[in-house]
Design an enzyme around this catalytic site. Structure first.
Site, short mmCIF file in Angstrom:
data_model
loop_
_atom_site.label_atom_id
_atom_site.label_comp_id
_atom_site.label_asym_id
_atom_site.label_seq_id
_atom_site.Cartn_x
_atom_site.Cartn_y
_atom_site.Cartn_z
N LYS A 41 0.87 -1.18 0.00
CA LYS A 41 0.00 0.00 0.00
C LYS A 41 0.90 1.22 0.00
O LYS A 41 2.04 1.16 0.45
CB LYS A 41 -0.87 0.02 1.26
CG LYS A 41 -2.15 0.80 1.09
CD LYS A 41 -3.14 -0.03 0.31
CE LYS A 41 -4.52 0.53 0.30
NZ LYS A 41 -5.51 -0.50 -0.03
N1 GLU Z 1 -7.17 -0.20 -3.32
C1 GLU Z 1 -7.88 -1.42 -3.63
C2 GLU Z 1 -7.90 -2.34 -2.43
O1 GLU Z 1 -7.78 -1.90 -1.32
C3 GLU Z 1 -7.37 -2.06 -4.91
C4 GLU Z 1 -5.93 -2.47 -4.88
C5 GLU Z 1 -5.41 -2.97 -6.22
O2 GLU Z 1 -6.18 -3.06 -7.14
O3 GLU Z 1 -4.21 -3.24 -6.29
O4 GLU Z 1 -8.10 -3.51 -2.55
#
Ligand code: GLU
Length: 417
Positions: free
Chosen positions: A106
């Site tokens: 993240k």
């Molecule tokens: N931000 C989204 C999540 O928390 C998508 C992450 C992604 O597609 O890599 O799952």
């Protein structure tokens, strides 16, 4: 325990529970609890008025044992390293649970994107992308949108990475516009997945989703389309909310009309004609069948969990329910479909996007949606079977599957040196 447990405390608490259920040893617990890499970067921003300001940015790769790291980029004023660590850990379990070959990551910048002009937002995005460039790439770590970022943010990141590489690298981010290698169906994927997860839970409980009443906290990328899809499928969406507050109608809202209201320039759903105004706190306590928290973490906590009257909580957001709230909801027979399962549709279609980019061969929206439905329903079934077998909550079962697969990858690869 405090009433407002931090996201990192929640994530560590959930991990400890899965480790206990799986009987993993202390060394493995430490491996799983510790992020592999945490990068903190300064993001200097030249404002439109010529002044300079330095923002704080982060990228955490929690685990790489099953493949490249994967996870979104968040632009939010309260983003900090611990929050990003928690969110990265949840991505690891989510990717393992749904069986896609990624670790978890993240990133984020502590900034309120609503206070920046479009040019300022582009400069923040490009500088942040170039600061984390050494650790991202299609085989290393693949960012995507999250709270406060969108397909345009990903386009700027992809362009910055590509220009600096000297050639176009579509697979470095997902959630891009379709015109530059994005996938059909990615825009609505998280919300569609929330719907499939909700319907699996209702079906299992013998409840017809048609006519089921729904409240959605958050009318952004996830909540807005979840409300729309649920409405289109025959649910009665009685309440939605955004950062300013919520709207309620006992006879049901029309999400498309609310969307038009925002597209026409309103900065909130509050005040939409024919609705009653409610607070975000009141929305969580409505007497509905299904509650979809689709905003930020920690909104259902020990201070309000006892007042949640929904039968099902389907977590569109990451980490909306703290562990102490989980215990209260379980005691009150509220079924929680956990985040790593309920909101996995986004990263699932991110995976489809990355596969399409790598093979440079693209699928139709129907193909994407069909694959997403299969994947979500299969993940739900696996979690539900284990939950029944072991008499644990859906959250603990989901974490056990995710954590167990990552532990297995560590064991199989062995420890170097
Ligand atoms: N931000 C989204 C999540 O928390 C998508 C992450 C992604 O597609 O890599 O799952």
């Amino acid at each position: 325990m405090t009433a407002r447990m931090s996201a990192l405390d929640s994530a560590q608490h959930q991990l400890a529970e899965a480790v206990k259920q799986l009987g993993l040893d202390d060394g493995m617990h430490q491996m799983l609890a510790t992020p592999r890499r945490s990068l903190e970067v300064a993001v200097p921003l030249r404002r439109d008025d010529g002044t300079m300001q330095v923002l704080h940015g982060y990228r955490v790769q929690h685990n790489l044992s099953r493949g490249p790291a994967k996870g979104g980029i968040r632009f939010h004023p309260s983003t900090d390293l611990d929050e990003v660590r928690a969110l990265a850990m949840w991505m690891t379990w989510k990717c393992a649970l749904i069986g896609i070959p990624y670790g978890g990551a993240k990133g984020g910048v502590a900034v309120d994107p609503r206070l920046l002009s479009r040019n300022e937002l582009e400069r923040v995005t490009r500088r942040y992308a170039s600061e984390i460039m050494p650790i991202i790439g299609p085989e290393k770590d693949i960012p995507a949108p999250d709270v406060g970022t969108d397909a345009q943010t990903m386009a700027w990141m992809m362009d910055t990475y590509s220009v600096n590489s000297g050639y176009t690298v579509t697979g470095v981010v997902t959630g891009k516009p379709v015109s530059i290698g994005g996938s059909e169906g990615r825009g609505g994927a998280t919300s569609r997945g929330v719907m499939y997860a909700a319907f699996s839970a209702l079906r299992e409980a013998g409840v017809d989703h048609r006519g089921a009443t729904v409240a959605v906290q958050g009318f952004g990328k996830v909540g807005g389309l979840a409300a729309q899809f649920l409405h289109d499928a025959g649910c009665l969406v009685v309440a939605v909310s955004d950062w300013k507050g919520g709207v309620y109608s006992s006879t049901g809202l029309n999400p498309a009309a609310l969307r038009r209201h925002l597209d026409d320039g309103a900065d909130t759903v509050v005040g939409f004609p024919g609705t009653d105004t409610i607070t975000n706190a009141e929305l969580l306590e409505l007497d509905v069948d299904v509650l979809v928290p689709a905003a930020l973490e920690g909104v259902i906590h020990e201070g309000n969990a006892d007042r949640v009257r929904a039968f099902f909580v389907v977590e569109g957001a990451n980490g909306p329910t703290t562990p102490d709230a989980d215990a209260i909801l379980e005691a009150n027979n509220v079924l929680v479909v956990p985040d790593v399962l309920a909101n996995a549709g986004g990263v699932a279609v991110s995976y489809f996007e990355w596969v399409q980019d790598l093979q440079a061969y693209f699928w139709t929206e129907d193909e994407v949606n069909a694959k997403l439905k299969l994947l979500m329903e299969s993940a739900y079934d696996q979690v539900s079977v284990l939950a029944h077998e072991r008499s644990v909550s859906l959250r603990t079962a989901a974490q056990m599957i995710g954590v167990g697969r990552v532990a297995e990858a560590h064991r199989t690869r062995g420890l170097y040196p």
